[in-house]
Scaffold this motif. Structure first.
Motif, short mmCIF file in Angstrom:
data_model
loop_
_atom_site.label_atom_id
_atom_site.label_comp_id
_atom_site.label_asym_id
_atom_site.label_seq_id
_atom_site.Cartn_x
_atom_site.Cartn_y
_atom_site.Cartn_z
N HIS A 1 -5.94 -0.70 -6.81
CA HIS A 1 -5.05 -0.20 -5.76
C HIS A 1 -5.31 -1.03 -4.50
O HIS A 1 -6.19 -0.72 -3.70
CB HIS A 1 -5.34 1.28 -5.53
CG HIS A 1 -4.27 1.98 -4.76
ND1 HIS A 1 -4.24 3.36 -4.60
CD2 HIS A 1 -3.18 1.52 -4.10
CE1 HIS A 1 -3.19 3.69 -3.88
NE2 HIS A 1 -2.54 2.60 -3.56
N ASN B 1 2.36 0.94 -1.02
CA ASN B 1 1.21 0.77 -1.91
C ASN B 1 1.48 -0.43 -2.82
O ASN B 1 2.62 -0.63 -3.26
CB ASN B 1 0.98 2.01 -2.78
CG ASN B 1 0.56 3.22 -1.97
OD1 ASN B 1 -0.62 3.49 -1.81
ND2 ASN B 1 1.53 3.96 -1.43
N GLN C 1 -2.98 0.66 0.36
CA GLN C 1 -3.01 2.11 0.23
C GLN C 1 -2.28 2.79 1.40
O GLN C 1 -2.77 2.83 2.52
CB GLN C 1 -4.47 2.59 0.17
CG GLN C 1 -5.25 1.94 -0.97
CD GLN C 1 -6.59 2.57 -1.21
OE1 GLN C 1 -6.79 3.76 -0.94
NE2 GLN C 1 -7.53 1.80 -1.72
N ASP C 2 -1.08 3.25 1.10
CA ASP C 2 -0.27 4.02 2.06
C ASP C 2 -0.17 3.33 3.41
O ASP C 2 -0.43 3.93 4.46
CB ASP C 2 -0.85 5.43 2.23
CG ASP C 2 -0.67 6.27 0.97
OD1 ASP C 2 0.40 6.16 0.33
OD2 ASP C 2 -1.59 7.03 0.62
#
Length: 230
Positions: free
Chosen positions: A15, A8, A18-19
């Motif tokens: 953000h 991340n 994301q993952d």
């Protein structure tokens, strides 16, 4: 060669990645695709350690590098050809190439391969980098990356704003580096035809996450229309 697990990255409260989990096989070219603003450049910046805040695991050749600063990652074998090239205008072609040596892990000398791949640079080593065309500067950025003697090269839209004849030269150089010398590459690209010609794998990004990945043969027109059409 490269493995990301639940990575991340953030710009302030935004953000941006994301993952993200991704495996980049040794000796292959992996194309990173998606519309503008979907996290592709952020991925490369995260790999180089230039994001202010990121989490997750990044392994290079089996070693964790996610806690390392940018210069340690460069000396560990990652070279970055950024979008916009970032040539030092007042430095000569020679000096710009040699800058890569100080960032990387090899001798302070211009690699013969760089001059073989880009004859224009070989014939114009004393010209200021700032007077070169966009395509010539892109060749210079690639030569500078090679001077670091990397095991992994990150390329951020190497064809952007470049005349077709030079695009062909850059494509030929990338293909030769990969096919003949086994260079592992992560390539951010908007030109789908180019990506299909040079890459063996792809990862499609949308809103900072990978929505599809696999062998380049699985990059269908339907997938492109769904995630890249405007």
């Amino acid at each position: 060669m490269l493995k990301l697990t639940n990575v991340n990255s953030f710009y302030g409260r935004s953000h941006a990645l994301q993952d993200v989990s991704l495996a980049v096989p040794r000796g292959e070219v992996t194309a990173i695709l998606g519309r503008n603003g979907m996290g592709k450049t952020t991925l490369l910046r995260t790999l180089m350690g230039s994001m202010v805040r990121s989490t997750g695991a990044i392994e290079l050749a089996g070693q964790r590098i996610d806690g390392q600063p940018t210069h340690r990652r460069a000396r560990g074998g990652i070279a970055y050809v950024p979008q916009g090239r970032e040539i030092i205008a007042d430095f000569s072609v020679r000096q710009n190439i040699l800058m890569g040596c100080f960032a990387g892990r090899g001798p302070v000398a211009i690699p013969p391969l760089a001059l073989e791949l880009f004859p224009y640079l070989a014939a114009n080593l004393d010209r200021p980098g700032g007077v070169l065309s966009g395509g010539q500067q892109q060749q210079l950025a690639l030569a500078r990356a090679l001077a670091a003697h990397p095991q992994l090269m990150l390329l951020d839209e190497p064809n952007e704003g470049i005349q077709p004849s030079v695009v062909e030269e850059i494509e030929a150089a990338i293909l030769r580096l990969n096919r003949e010398f086994g260079m592992t590459m992560v390539l951010v690209e908007q030109n789908i035809d180019f990506a299909r010609r040079v890459a063996s794998r792809f990862a499609m990004f949308e809103k900072g996450a990978i929505v599809q990945s696999g062998p380049i043969a699985a990059l269908t027109d339907e997938l492109i229309d769904r995630h890249m059409a405007f």
